[in-house]
Write a protein that holds these residues in place. Structure first.
Motif, PDB file in Angstrom:
ATOM      1  N   GLN A 112     -15.891   4.360   8.848  1.00 56.03           N
ATOM      2  CA  GLN A 112     -16.082   5.012  10.148  1.00 56.03           C
ATOM      3  C   GLN A 112     -16.343   4.039  11.295  1.00 56.03           C
ATOM      4  N   TYR A 113     -16.273   2.744  11.039  1.00 53.50           N
ATOM      5  CA  TYR A 113     -16.662   1.787  12.073  1.00 53.50           C
ATOM      6  C   TYR A 113     -15.472   1.001  12.643  1.00 53.50           C
ATOM      7  N   GLY A 114     -14.266   1.449  12.352  1.00 52.24           N
ATOM      8  CA  GLY A 114     -13.088   0.807  12.912  1.00 52.24           C
ATOM      9  C   GLY A 114     -12.682   1.441  14.232  1.00 52.24           C
ATOM     10  N   ARG A 115     -11.671   0.888  14.854  1.00 47.92           N
ATOM     11  CA  ARG A 115     -11.203   1.396  16.147  1.00 47.92           C
ATOM     12  C   ARG A 115     -10.228   2.551  15.991  1.00 47.92           C
ATOM     13  N   GLU A 116      -9.600   2.665  14.829  1.00 47.73           N
ATOM     14  CA  GLU A 116      -8.603   3.703  14.612  1.00 47.73           C
ATOM     15  C   GLU A 116      -9.158   4.803  13.720  1.00 47.73           C
ATOM     16  N   ALA A 117      -8.741   6.038  14.046  1.00 45.50           N
ATOM     17  CA  ALA A 117      -9.164   7.175  13.228  1.00 45.50           C
ATOM     18  C   ALA A 117      -8.463   7.181  11.874  1.00 45.50           C
ATOM     19  N   ASP A 118      -7.244   6.637  11.830  1.00 50.84           N
ATOM     20  CA  ASP A 118      -6.483   6.576  10.589  1.00 50.84           C
ATOM     21  C   ASP A 118      -6.932   5.353   9.789  1.00 50.84           C
ATOM     22  N   ASN A 119      -7.751   5.584   8.779  1.00 52.62           N
ATOM     23  CA  ASN A 119      -8.317   4.474   8.006  1.00 52.62           C
ATOM     24  C   ASN A 119      -7.849   4.496   6.556  1.00 52.62           C
ATOM     25  N   ARG A 120      -6.615   4.948   6.343  1.00 49.41           N
ATOM     26  CA  ARG A 120      -6.099   5.040   4.970  1.00 49.41           C
ATOM     27  C   ARG A 120      -6.020   3.683   4.288  1.00 49.41           C
ATOM     28  N   TYR A 137       0.859  -1.192   0.000  1.00 44.74           N
ATOM     29  CA  TYR A 137       0.000   0.000   0.000  1.00 44.74           C
ATOM     30  C   TYR A 137       0.891   1.237   0.000  1.00 44.74           C
ATOM     31  N   PRO A 138       0.700   2.158  -0.942  1.00 42.35           N
ATOM     32  CA  PRO A 138       1.613   3.303  -1.057  1.00 42.35           C
ATOM     33  C   PRO A 138       1.368   4.378  -0.003  1.00 42.35           C
ATOM     34  N   ASP A 139       2.416   5.183   0.227  1.00 46.48           N
ATOM     35  CA  ASP A 139       2.340   6.377   1.075  1.00 46.48           C
ATOM     36  C   ASP A 139       1.862   6.091   2.491  1.00 46.48           C
ATOM     37  N   LEU A 140       2.334   4.983   3.066  1.00 45.39           N
ATOM     38  CA  LEU A 140       1.986   4.670   4.442  1.00 45.39           C
ATOM     39  C   LEU A 140       3.194   4.819   5.345  1.00 45.39           C
ATOM     40  N   PRO A 141       3.027   5.368   6.553  1.00 42.58           N
ATOM     41  CA  PRO A 141       4.138   5.369   7.518  1.00 42.58           C
ATOM     42  C   PRO A 141       4.453   3.947   7.944  1.00 42.58           C
ATOM     43  N   ASP A 142       5.669   3.727   8.410  1.00 40.89           N
ATOM     44  CA  ASP A 142       6.099   2.369   8.742  1.00 40.89           C
ATOM     45  C   ASP A 142       5.202   1.688   9.768  1.00 40.89           C
ATOM     46  N   TYR A 143       4.723   2.468  10.760  1.00 38.51           N
ATOM     47  CA  TYR A 143       3.939   1.831  11.821  1.00 38.51           C
ATOM     48  C   TYR A 143       2.612   1.272  11.294  1.00 38.51           C
ATOM     49  N   LYS A 144       2.100   1.829  10.190  1.00 45.17           N
ATOM     50  CA  LYS A 144       0.848   1.329   9.631  1.00 45.17           C
ATOM     51  C   LYS A 144       1.043   0.018   8.878  1.00 45.17           C
ATOM     52  N   LYS A 145       2.303  -0.355   8.626  1.00 42.16           N
ATOM     53  CA  LYS A 145       2.583  -1.573   7.877  1.00 42.16           C
ATOM     54  C   LYS A 145       2.806  -2.784   8.785  1.00 42.16           C
ATOM     55  N   LEU A 146       2.650  -2.580  10.104  1.00 39.95           N
ATOM     56  CA  LEU A 146       2.955  -3.647  11.044  1.00 39.95           C
ATOM     57  C   LEU A 146       1.758  -4.542  11.354  1.00 39.95           C
ATOM     58  N   TYR A 147       0.582  -3.957  11.442  1.00 39.32           N
ATOM     59  CA  TYR A 147      -0.577  -4.719  11.894  1.00 39.32           C
ATOM     60  C   TYR A 147      -1.734  -4.604  10.889  1.00 39.32           C
ATOM     61  N   PRO A 148      -2.095  -5.709  10.251  1.00 37.12           N
ATOM     62  CA  PRO A 148      -3.209  -5.657   9.286  1.00 37.12           C
ATOM     63  C   PRO A 148      -4.537  -5.440  10.005  1.00 37.12           C
ATOM     64  N   PHE A 149      -5.433  -4.751   9.350  1.00 41.93           N
ATOM     65  CA  PHE A 149      -6.755  -4.542   9.943  1.00 41.93           C
ATOM     66  C   PHE A 149      -7.605  -5.791   9.766  1.00 41.93           C
ATOM     67  N   ARG A 150      -8.592  -5.898  10.621  1.00 44.23           N
ATOM     68  CA  ARG A 150      -9.575  -6.979  10.520  1.00 44.23           C
ATOM     69  C   ARG A 150     -10.908  -6.451  11.060  1.00 44.23           C
ATOM     70  N   HIS A 151     -11.896  -6.344  10.183  1.00 42.46           N
ATOM     71  CA  HIS A 151     -13.208  -5.857  10.590  1.00 42.46           C
ATOM     72  C   HIS A 151     -14.228  -6.977  10.416  1.00 42.46           C
ATOM     73  N   THR A 152     -15.014  -7.202  11.461  1.00 45.90           N
ATOM     74  CA  THR A 152     -16.062  -8.220  11.416  1.00 45.90           C
ATOM     75  C   THR A 152     -17.419  -7.551  11.651  1.00 45.90           C
ATOM     76  N   PHE A 153     -18.475  -8.322  11.443  1.00 48.37           N
ATOM     77  CA  PHE A 153     -19.832  -7.785  11.526  1.00 48.37           C
ATOM     78  C   PHE A 153     -20.711  -8.735  12.353  1.00 48.37           C
ATOM     79  N   PRO A 154     -20.368  -8.914  13.641  1.00 49.51           N
ATOM     80  CA  PRO A 154     -21.086  -9.890  14.484  1.00 49.51           C
ATOM     81  C   PRO A 154     -22.508  -9.440  14.807  1.00 49.51           C
ATOM     82  N   ALA A 155     -23.349 -10.402  15.135  1.00 45.76           N
ATOM     83  CA  ALA A 155     -24.760 -10.137  15.404  1.00 45.76           C
ATOM     84  C   ALA A 155     -24.955  -9.223  16.608  1.00 45.76           C
ATOM     85  N   ARG A 156     -24.012  -9.212  17.534  1.00 42.52           N
ATOM     86  CA  ARG A 156     -24.166  -8.369  18.730  1.00 42.52           C
ATOM     87  C   ARG A 156     -24.032  -6.879  18.422  1.00 42.52           C
ATOM     88  N   GLU A 157     -23.461  -6.537  17.264  1.00 41.88           N
ATOM     89  CA  GLU A 157     -23.282  -5.139  16.892  1.00 41.88           C
ATOM     90  C   GLU A 157     -24.553  -4.616  16.208  1.00 41.88           C
TER      91      GLU A 157
END
Length: 321
Positions: A305-313, A236-256
């Motif tokens: 807008q539904y992730g835990r981090e404000a940085d959603n690039r 993914y281009p133009d990302l700071p190094d720290y954003k390349k360490l942990y991949p995102f994972r978004h789920t859509f469980p029934a409790r939400e």
């Protein structure tokens, strides 16, 4: 739609000028220059792809990651409209109405998704129509507030009503504007139950919708669905190094409680719309019937807008990919 980086398109309006406005020109040219019997010169299938939040900057940034088709095909072979001024900022509903009608909000009747009622001192959806009934929803909408004809309407008129016009979009009012007054169907995703729903204003319920509402429903599939990066983070281009360490994972469980709203703005939500579109084309035999058919599809690449981090690039770029 492509544009110079120095003249980015409004993210609210960058939907499918590539298809929508170009299609208007194609149909008008065919009607003016070709004999009525020369059906070979008319498009057999028009597919309108409307992308909420589309940015020329992201397209340029990610262009090397796209294949030869898709965005790169539009950039290479499509029509580019530059230095366009749409006036003050408008939302997706008004933008879609402008694209489908070619008219300003003051003419087409759609200034915004919600408008103010001086009598009740409250706002309401611009396409609200209590005279109609919702199917798979308690929402009551119709295109009654849309004051002028749309390109979808003209497609149906051009073949005496024999052409089919359908639309599918996550948002109700966008789906209705894409279907127009004369569309066969317009479906959107219900925020509460995850059903694909519509208004009794439209008559048709395509098999692609019925099998998703009565068979393998979205609600039954969503618990096991996850949105993860589609490629290695270092690509993914133009990302700071720290954003390349942990991949995102978004789920859509029934409790939400907002899981369907979240799904509608995710890459898996876009894939669902695309899959329905493919089902429409094959099951309805669109583009093979000797007349012009039209299928309009709505997608969303706005910041998630539904992730835990404000940085959603990364999520935004992944939605484009």
């Amino acid at each position: 739609m492509s544009a110079r980086k120095s003249h980015p398109i409004s993210t609210r309006l960058a939907s499918v000028l590539v298809v929508s406005l170009a299609t208007m020109g194609i149909l008008a040219h065919a009607q003016q220059t070709a004999p009525r019997s020369a059906t070979a010169q008319r498009p057999q299938l028009v597919v309108g792809i409307f992308v909420e939040g589309l940015s020329a900057d992201y397209i340029n940034l990610l262009r090397d990651n796209f294949g030869k088709d898709g965005f790169n095909r539009f950039i290479r072979d499509g029509v580019s409209i530059e230095n366009v001024d749409f006036g003050p900022g408008i939302d997706a509903t008004a933008a879609t109405a402008m694209l489908m009608t070619g008219a300003a909000p003051g003419v087409n009747g759609i200034p915004a998704a919600r408008v103010w009622d001086n009598n009740t001192k409250s706002d309401y959806p611009i396409l609200l129509d209590p005279a109609k009934i919702g199917n798979f929803t308690d929402e009551t909408f119709s295109p009654g507030a849309l004051k002028v004809s749309t390109v979808s309407d003209e497609v149906r008129i051009s073949d005496g009503g024999l052409g089919l016009v359908h639309s599918v979009a996550p948002d109700a009012q966008v789906a209705i504007i894409l279907a127009g007054h004369a569309g066969n169907s317009g479906f959107w995703l219900n925020d509460t139950n995850g059903k694909w729903c519509t208004s009794t204003f439209y008559r048709d319920v395509p098999a692609a919708i019925a099998k998703r509402n009565y068979g393998v429903t979205l609600a039954s599939r969503l618990d096991t669905l996850a949105w993860t990066p589609s490629m290695a983070l270092d690509r993914y281009p133009d990302l700071p190094d720290y954003k390349k360490l942990y991949p995102f994972r978004h789920t859509f469980p029934a409790r939400e409680t907002d899981r369907f709203k979240a799904f509608k703005t995710s890459a898996p939500g876009n894939r669902e719309v695309a899959a329905i579109g493919l089902d429409y084309i094959t099951s309805l035999k669109l583009g093979t019937r000797g007349v012009t058919d039209m299928l309009n599809l709505g997608f969303n690449v706005s910041p998630y807008q539904y992730g835990r981090e404000a940085d959603n690039r990364i999520e935004t770029m992944d939605a484009y990919l």
